[in-house]
Write an enzyme that holds these catalytic residues in place. Structure first.
Site, mmCIF file in Angstrom:
data_model
loop_
_atom_site.group_PDB
_atom_site.id
_atom_site.type_symbol
_atom_site.label_atom_id
_atom_site.label_comp_id
_atom_site.label_asym_id
_atom_site.label_seq_id
_atom_site.Cartn_x
_atom_site.Cartn_y
_atom_site.Cartn_z
ATOM 1 N N MET A 171 -19.254 -1.599 5.038
ATOM 2 C CA MET A 171 -18.448 -1.197 6.270
ATOM 3 C C MET A 171 -18.843 -0.011 6.952
ATOM 4 S SD MET A 171 -14.942 -0.718 3.108
ATOM 5 C CE MET A 171 -15.459 -0.872 1.416
ATOM 6 N N PRO A 217 -7.042 0.261 -4.500
ATOM 7 C CA PRO A 217 -6.562 0.990 -5.876
ATOM 8 C C PRO A 217 -8.051 0.773 -7.277
ATOM 9 C CG PRO A 217 -4.962 0.069 -5.486
ATOM 10 C CD PRO A 217 -6.021 -0.190 -4.351
ATOM 11 N N GLU A 270 -10.935 -0.317 -7.070
ATOM 12 C CA GLU A 270 -12.112 0.003 -6.497
ATOM 13 C C GLU A 270 -12.187 1.528 -6.449
ATOM 14 O OE1 GLU A 270 -12.733 -2.833 -3.001
ATOM 15 O OE2 GLU A 270 -12.850 -0.651 -2.056
ATOM 16 N N ARG A 271 -11.870 2.809 -6.295
ATOM 17 C CA ARG A 271 -11.574 4.045 -6.964
ATOM 18 C C ARG A 271 -11.584 4.221 -8.279
ATOM 19 N NH1 ARG A 271 -8.316 5.847 -0.681
ATOM 20 N NH2 ARG A 271 -9.965 5.236 0.045
ATOM 21 N N GLY A 311 -14.271 6.221 -0.128
ATOM 22 C CA GLY A 311 -13.776 7.250 0.375
ATOM 23 C C GLY A 311 -13.446 8.574 0.035
ATOM 24 N N GLU A 331 -11.907 14.479 0.364
ATOM 25 C CA GLU A 331 -11.075 14.789 1.154
ATOM 26 C C GLU A 331 -9.768 13.526 1.408
ATOM 27 O OE1 GLU A 331 -14.466 15.688 1.187
ATOM 28 O OE2 GLU A 331 -14.343 17.569 -0.193
HETATM 29 C C1 LIG Z 1 -25.286 6.027 -2.305
HETATM 30 C C2 LIG Z 1 -23.940 5.952 -0.961
HETATM 31 C C3 LIG Z 1 -24.087 4.315 -1.517
HETATM 32 C C4 LIG Z 1 -22.694 3.832 -0.889
HETATM 33 N N1 LIG Z 1 -22.767 2.828 -0.645
HETATM 34 C C5 LIG Z 1 -21.556 2.232 0.193
HETATM 35 C C6 LIG Z 1 -21.845 0.749 0.236
HETATM 36 O O1 LIG Z 1 -22.180 0.014 -0.768
HETATM 37 N N2 LIG Z 1 -20.790 0.080 1.485
HETATM 38 C C7 LIG Z 1 -20.476 1.129 2.652
HETATM 39 O O2 LIG Z 1 -20.365 0.311 2.995
HETATM 40 N N3 LIG Z 1 -20.873 2.509 1.981
HETATM 41 C C8 LIG Z 1 -21.194 2.868 1.219
HETATM 42 N N4 LIG Z 1 -21.617 4.487 1.109
HETATM 43 C C9 LIG Z 1 -21.137 5.148 2.255
HETATM 44 C C10 LIG Z 1 -19.835 5.996 1.766
HETATM 45 O O3 LIG Z 1 -18.884 5.532 1.814
HETATM 46 C C11 LIG Z 1 -19.623 6.663 3.449
HETATM 47 O O4 LIG Z 1 -20.781 7.189 2.997
HETATM 48 C C12 LIG Z 1 -18.189 7.481 2.905
HETATM 49 O O5 LIG Z 1 -17.041 6.811 3.217
HETATM 50 C C13 LIG Z 1 -18.446 8.864 3.763
HETATM 51 O O6 LIG Z 1 -18.458 8.900 5.256
HETATM 52 P P1 LIG Z 1 -19.785 9.404 5.953
HETATM 53 O O7 LIG Z 1 -20.265 9.385 5.649
HETATM 54 O O8 LIG Z 1 -19.666 8.502 7.031
HETATM 55 O O9 LIG Z 1 -18.926 11.007 6.301
HETATM 56 P P2 LIG Z 1 -18.038 10.943 7.459
HETATM 57 O O10 LIG Z 1 -16.788 10.613 7.293
HETATM 58 O O11 LIG Z 1 -18.556 11.695 8.446
HETATM 59 O O12 LIG Z 1 -17.616 12.537 6.917
HETATM 60 C C14 LIG Z 1 -18.225 13.644 6.950
HETATM 61 C C15 LIG Z 1 -17.096 15.401 6.606
HETATM 62 O O13 LIG Z 1 -15.619 14.887 6.586
HETATM 63 C C16 LIG Z 1 -14.858 15.517 6.370
HETATM 64 N N5 LIG Z 1 -13.810 14.427 6.956
HETATM 65 C C17 LIG Z 1 -13.837 12.889 7.603
HETATM 66 N N6 LIG Z 1 -11.695 12.574 7.524
HETATM 67 C C18 LIG Z 1 -12.105 14.397 7.223
HETATM 68 C C19 LIG Z 1 -10.299 14.219 7.451
HETATM 69 N N7 LIG Z 1 -9.450 13.211 7.817
HETATM 70 N N8 LIG Z 1 -10.186 15.325 6.529
HETATM 71 C C20 LIG Z 1 -10.464 15.761 6.239
HETATM 72 N N9 LIG Z 1 -11.872 15.986 6.084
HETATM 73 C C21 LIG Z 1 -12.740 14.712 6.680
HETATM 74 C C22 LIG Z 1 -14.930 14.171 4.454
HETATM 75 O O14 LIG Z 1 -14.458 14.631 3.855
HETATM 76 C C23 LIG Z 1 -16.482 14.932 4.950
HETATM 77 O O15 LIG Z 1 -16.742 16.122 3.754
HETATM 78 C C24 LIG Z 1 -22.315 4.442 0.459
HETATM 79 C C25 LIG Z 1 -22.466 5.538 0.932
HETATM 80 C C26 LIG Z 1 -23.698 6.578 -0.270
HETATM 81 C C27 LIG Z 1 -24.038 7.855 -0.238
#
Ligand SMILES: Cc1cc2nc3c(=O)[nH]c(=O)nc-3n(C[C@H](O)[C@H](O)[C@H](O)COP(=O)(O)OP(=O)(O)OC[C@H]3O[C@@H](n4cnc5c(N)ncnc54)[C@H](O)[C@@H]3O)c2cc1C
Length: 389
Positions: free
Chosen positions: A127, A246, A248-249, A370, A373
């Site tokens: 994703m 639900p 997954e979380r 997710g 936050e």
């Molecule tokens: C080890 C690891 C494994 C993962 N595995 C997968 C996987 O298998 N498949 C996949 O698709 N993804 C995967 N992910 C990605 C993960 O789901 C995302 O890193 C996560 O959803 C956050 O997105 P971002 O990193 O782009 O952070 P951002 O969206 O850039 O967020 C940055 C900060 O802003 C805050 N923020 C963003 N929007 C809001 C809001 N509306 N209100 C308040 N605060 C907000 C966030 O909480 C965070 O603190 C993985 C990540 C890691 C580190």
């Protein structure tokens, strides 16, 4: 813990023992080597498949055991309690396979599910993108429909668990960028398809034995059959993503509580052994009260999580409650690990100590699935507080 858990039958407990034996033989001796190389050996997936540990909840006709979800709960608990966090079984068995089971066409199910259950194929779900994580509607990957009904996929993904090992990736892409969430679809992309390339394995703070990769899609030609669920599911990818949230979380909450309890037990053993100023560290009131507080919170968390599991089993766990469990338990996990490391003193900072690894592994639990936050956003919406501007 003091409150007896009532979820599990004698068969579940016997399964827990057999899983522990498998882990002691096939995972524990290799975990450090896998941490150093940044991925687990391919063979452990095959052995897990041979021993029936993959995709247990799939129906038997697709190679599963038709087992209830409590068997998967036990897997999450055991792997996280032991710190054997390299193997992305949970994602493979309880995220990727259920998407195909729930939304796939009969052909997609019979083609992929038995191979996922045997370990012949390793699954991943893509994703997140470099510029779209929390805001999945901002996904830029696109799958443009051709006149013959096939699609051409372009885009890049990052942070993908099992990405490097993966043979089958469920890719989230826009089929109608103008339609926002309603223009999102899910595609089944196989290793070796021309234009599908894997980027580097990302070096991480924790989960060091688990491979997390970048993936690139450059003009990947996908037949109409590679659209998950077939033509009827075009544009419905976002709904699928939301429906699965639900469980997954809750998976993250389950593992958070199990890891926390294990760290408390390790710390109790350590503080009784370690002597400072002529007495065990366990004799200091600070140690005793800290551990009492942590144990109380983990007990509370366990009861809540067990109730959520019960609700999940009867398909009554809603996304907001699962989000509460994810955010609260993963926050608690990080707090427990921090306090436990403190009680270990300098040894708590040395990698050979399981509590050190558990500290490093915990941190991502507040971020992936997710962020916490975003969990609070989901909860506020369920409270009728609306969405932010
Ligand atoms: C080890 C690891 C494994 C993962 N595995 C997968 C996987 O298998 N498949 C996949 O698709 N993804 C995967 N992910 C990605 C993960 O789901 C995302 O890193 C996560 O959803 C956050 O997105 P971002 O990193 O782009 O952070 P951002 O969206 O850039 O967020 C940055 C900060 O802003 C805050 N923020 C963003 N929007 C809001 C809001 N509306 N209100 C308040 N605060 C907000 C966030 O909480 C965070 O603190 C993985 C990540 C890691 C580190």
């Amino acid at each position: 813990m003091t409150i007896e858990r009532t979820l599990f039958s004698p068969e579940h407990l016997a399964f827990r023992d057999s899983l522990r034996r498998f882990m002691a033989k096939e995972i524990a001796p290799f975990h450090e080597e896998w941490e150093d190389q940044g991925y687990v050996a391919r063979e452990v997936w095959n052995k897990a498949g041979e021993n029936g540990f993959l995709c247990m909840s799939l129906p038997e006709e697709y190679g599963g055991a038709g087992a209830d979800l409590l068997y998967s709960v036990i897997q999450f608990e055991e792997l996280w309690a032991a710190g054997q966090t390299g193997i992305g079984w949970g994602l493979h068995s309880e995220i990727v396979a259920p998407y195909i089971l729930r939304y796939g066409t009969p052909e997609q199910k019979s083609n992929y599910l038995p191979r996922l259950a045997s370990g012949e194929m390793i699954g991943a779900i893509a994703m997140s993108e470099p510029s779209a994580g929390s805001d999945l509607q901002a996904v830029r990957s696109s799958a443009v429909k051709q006149s013959d009904g096939s699609f051409v996929l372009n885009g890049s993904k990052t942070f993908i668990t099992n990405g490097w090992h993966a043979d089958l990736v469920i890719v989230v892409a826009k089929t109608d960028p103008a339609a926002g969430a309603k223009g999102t679809s899910l595609f089944l992309v196989e290793r070796g398809m021309p234009g599908f390339e894997k980027g580097k394995r990302l070096k991480k703070l924790g989960l060091k034995a688990q491979d997390t990769s970048e993936l690139f899609f450059n003009d990947v030609r996908l037949s109409a059959d590679q659209l998950l669920g077939g033509a009827a599911m075009e544009g419905k990818g976002f709904i699928c993503l939301m429906e699965q949230l639900p469980w997954e979380r809750l998976q993250i909450a389950i593992s958070a509580v199990a890891a926390s309890q294990a760290a408390i037990e390790q710390t109790v053993a350590y503080v009784k052994e370690r002597h400072v100023f002529g007495q065990p560290v366990a004799a200091f009131q600070n140690t005793r009260y800290t551990l009492a507080e942590l144990q109380t919170e983990v007990q509370v968390a366990q009861v809540f999580v067990d109730k959520c599991i019960e609700l999940l089993m009867v398909e009554k766990l809603d996304t907001a409650t699962a989000s509460m469990a994810k955010y609260w338990c993963s926050d608690l996990q990080c707090k427990v690990m921090d306090e436990c490391v403190q009680l270990f003193g300098g040894y708590g900072y040395i990698w050979e100590y399981p509590v050190t690894r558990a500290y490093a592994d915990a941190r991502v639990q507040r971020i992936y699935g997710g962020t916490n936050e975003i969990m609070k956003e989901v909860i506020t919406r369920a409270m009728g507080l609306g969405a932010p501007r």
